[in-house]
Design a protein around this motif. Structure first.
Motif, mmCIF file in Angstrom:
data_model
loop_
_atom_site.group_PDB
_atom_site.id
_atom_site.type_symbol
_atom_site.label_atom_id
_atom_site.label_comp_id
_atom_site.label_asym_id
_atom_site.label_seq_id
_atom_site.Cartn_x
_atom_site.Cartn_y
_atom_site.Cartn_z
ATOM 1 N N LEU A 47 50.689 38.678 38.023
ATOM 2 C CA LEU A 47 50.448 38.235 39.403
ATOM 3 C C LEU A 47 51.434 38.850 40.388
ATOM 4 O O LEU A 47 51.197 38.815 41.597
ATOM 5 C CB LEU A 47 50.532 36.704 39.478
ATOM 6 C CG LEU A 47 49.355 35.952 38.853
ATOM 7 C CD1 LEU A 47 49.691 34.466 38.722
ATOM 8 C CD2 LEU A 47 48.095 36.137 39.687
ATOM 9 N N MET A 48 52.534 39.403 39.885
ATOM 10 C CA MET A 48 53.541 39.971 40.776
ATOM 11 C C MET A 48 53.233 41.405 41.203
ATOM 12 O O MET A 48 54.067 42.057 41.827
ATOM 13 C CB MET A 48 54.927 39.912 40.119
ATOM 14 C CG MET A 48 55.593 38.558 40.247
ATOM 15 S SD MET A 48 57.331 38.539 39.755
ATOM 16 C CE MET A 48 57.205 38.498 37.987
ATOM 17 N N GLN A 49 52.049 41.883 40.879
ATOM 18 C CA GLN A 49 51.649 43.194 41.377
ATOM 19 C C GLN A 49 51.584 43.147 42.910
ATOM 20 O O GLN A 49 51.044 42.196 43.476
ATOM 21 C CB GLN A 49 50.280 43.570 40.803
ATOM 22 C CG GLN A 49 50.278 43.778 39.304
ATOM 23 C CD GLN A 49 48.897 44.122 38.785
ATOM 24 O OE1 GLN A 49 48.018 44.537 39.545
ATOM 25 N NE2 GLN A 49 48.707 43.963 37.492
ATOM 26 N N PRO A 50 52.131 44.138 43.585
ATOM 27 C CA PRO A 50 52.190 44.117 45.061
ATOM 28 C C PRO A 50 50.856 43.827 45.735
ATOM 29 O O PRO A 50 50.796 43.102 46.733
ATOM 30 C CB PRO A 50 52.689 45.525 45.402
ATOM 31 C CG PRO A 50 53.499 45.917 44.211
ATOM 32 C CD PRO A 50 52.793 45.328 43.026
ATOM 33 N N ALA A 51 49.762 44.382 45.186
ATOM 34 C CA ALA A 51 48.449 44.169 45.813
ATOM 35 C C ALA A 51 48.052 42.690 45.750
ATOM 36 O O ALA A 51 47.445 42.169 46.690
ATOM 37 C CB ALA A 51 47.401 45.023 45.110
ATOM 38 N N ARG A 52 48.381 42.014 44.644
ATOM 39 C CA ARG A 52 48.021 40.607 44.501
ATOM 40 C C ARG A 52 48.891 39.716 45.394
ATOM 41 O O ARG A 52 48.409 38.763 45.998
ATOM 42 C CB ARG A 52 48.134 40.188 43.031
ATOM 43 C CG ARG A 52 47.040 40.815 42.184
ATOM 44 C CD ARG A 52 47.150 40.514 40.713
ATOM 45 N NE ARG A 52 46.019 41.115 39.997
ATOM 46 C CZ ARG A 52 45.928 41.211 38.686
ATOM 47 N NH1 ARG A 52 46.907 40.729 37.920
ATOM 48 N NH2 ARG A 52 44.876 41.770 38.113
ATOM 49 N N VAL A 53 50.179 40.043 45.459
ATOM 50 C CA VAL A 53 51.064 39.286 46.347
ATOM 51 C C VAL A 53 50.631 39.490 47.797
ATOM 52 O O VAL A 53 50.634 38.552 48.602
ATOM 53 C CB VAL A 53 52.537 39.705 46.155
ATOM 54 C CG1 VAL A 53 53.438 39.007 47.175
ATOM 55 C CG2 VAL A 53 53.012 39.384 44.743
ATOM 56 N N SER A 54 50.225 40.697 48.130
ATOM 57 C CA SER A 54 49.767 40.991 49.493
ATOM 58 C C SER A 54 48.536 40.157 49.846
ATOM 59 O O SER A 54 48.421 39.653 50.974
ATOM 60 C CB SER A 54 49.445 42.485 49.612
ATOM 61 O OG SER A 54 48.959 42.793 50.890
#
Length: 445
Positions: free
Chosen positions: A224-231
């Protein structure tokens, strides 16, 4: 509902059905002389009574099942000569303490024998076993439903995907066993994979509402800490419903706790603006605590603190202090104290017209921890502009409040900080003037 079949002493069935109501009404539960024998249905599937009692955790239990000594459900009930029934271990402990009386009636016992109350034992067992079997069946039904919805979700597209997520959310929020089932069946990966730059907010909000209610392990959090998901979470925190905003704040907060978390993921102008909007929302206060909790977690990072000062978070946090509940106050003061670590943070606090009056007002009013944070904030401000800030602080009653802290039973380190702040403030007044400003009547007012 047939539960017991009492047999006559001579072996014949008397034709009566014994249930809890009948047993209490007819006084069967007071006995235990061994004359009544009960038959429990389906002996092949006999369950452990202790296990059933511990796993069921029922809020309401028939009072006749409760031991008068421990006020806990009995597993091995025994009856005294007075007719009173107790859990065996509890009454034996009573006797071991030298008592020769019945704990309930305080009558002296003319016979210290304890007789197993088989009728009550079987009644307790059957009552719990029926509840337990029903609970297990419901759990199996819930597990099956969760697995079925996950299967549908793997194949669903478009609106069907939103519908499946909505159904799964309802099941997960209603049943703890469903949460475990989703995790065990690889549901976290399935749901997390739905979060992408092309995910609609309808899908994203439902997915996040499920994830925030699950037990996430390190691998799940890493995914979940992938930048796209956090974005995507940040976008929905700004544009979603109040429930979605709260869920996004909580889910990001869960990720921040992970050791592999990187500060760059939350060093976002958009994230901080969204959180401050939640904090300032006067109409929907249920978002304040989650927002401040996340701000507290991320304010330990230097780059986040710099960004918070630049977006004007300092005066906004200072101005909402009077409106916060005790828990939120602690988080807000923690954040403001963290911002004092930066020069621009201290300057922003000094320049905010409400910093001193709002923090002084909180001294000795909420909790020792809040008082400590408030004093640290006031120390940073007064140290930065000693004459200007000290004079204002004393005028709004700081000196009197500090004297109360010093004379209280709080932590010695807090008393020491209070004494140092009091000394700093006194440097800009004559002795007579300063003493007059330390009157406790100001604090009472």
């Amino acid at each position: 509902m047939p539960m017991f079949q009492p047999w006559k002493k001579n072996g014949g069935f008397d034709g009566n059905v014994l249930d809890l109501h009948t047993a209490v009404k007819d006084g069967v539960l007071g006995g235990g002389d061994g004359e009544a024998v009960v038959v429990v249905a389906d002996e092949k599937k006999k369950l452990d009574l202790k296990k059933m009692i511990s796993e069921l955790e029922l809020p309401e239990i028939p009072s006749v099942f409760i031991c008068p000594i421990s006020l806990e459900p009995m597993r091995d009930p025994v009856t005294l000569c007075t007719g009173q029934t107790y859990e065996r271990s509890n009454i034996l402990k009573w006797f071991s303490l030298g008592h020769c009386t019945c704990p309930t009636t305080m009558q002296e016992l003319w016979d210290d024998l304890v007789t197993p109350n088989k009728t009550l034992h079987q009644l307790i067992y059957t009552w719990y076993s029926q509840k337990y079997v029903l609970m297990k069946k419901r759990s199996e039904d819930v597990q099956g439903r969760a697995i079925e919805i996950l299967g549908t979700l793997r194949r669903a597209k478009g609106k069907a995907k939103v519908h499946a997520l909505s159904e799964l959310k309802q099941v997960v929020m209603a049943h703890a066993i469903a949460k475990k089932t989703v995790v065990d069946e690889g549901g976290i990966f399935v749901i997390s994979s739905l979060l992408s730059p092309f995910t609609s907010h309808a899908v994203g909000s439902e997915a996040i509402a499920i994830l925030v209610n699950l037990e996430l392990d390190s691998d799940s959090k890493a995914g979940l800490m992938q930048p796209a998901r956090v974005s995507l979470m940040v976008d929905m925190l700004n544009d979603g419903s109040i429930e979605t905003k709260i869920n996004c704040a909580r889910l990001i907060g869960m990720l921040v706790e992970e050791k592999s978390f990187r500060a760059e993921l939350v060093s976002s102008h958009s994230l901080l603006v969204g959180l401050m909007r939640l904090v300032r929302d006067r109409r929907r206060r249920n978002g304040v605590s989650p927002a401040l909790t996340l701000l507290k977690s991320i304010s330990v990072h230097k780059q986040v603190r710099h960004l918070m000062v630049r977006i004007g978070a300092v005066p906004q946090l200072v101005d909402v202090l009077p409106c916060l509940d005790y828990e939120s106050l602690e988080s807000a003061l923690f954040v403001l104290d963290s911002l004092c670590l930066e020069t621009e943070g201290r300057i922003a606090l000094k320049d905010s017209v409400n910093t001193i009056p709002n923090t002084v007002r909180l001294l000795m009013k909420v909790s020792e921890k809040c008082t400590n944070y408030a004093i640290l904030i006031l120390w940073s401000v007064c140290k930065l502009a000693s004459e200007e800030c000290s004079s204002l602080a004393v005028d709004v009653g700081l000196a009197a409040k500090l004297l109360l802290v010093i004379q209280s039973g709080c932590d010695p380190a807090l008393k020491q900080r209070s004494a140092e702040l009091l000394k700093l403030c006194s440097l800009h007044f004559s002795d007579t003037m300063f003493i007059s400003k330390c009157k406790l009547t100001r604090t009472i007012q």
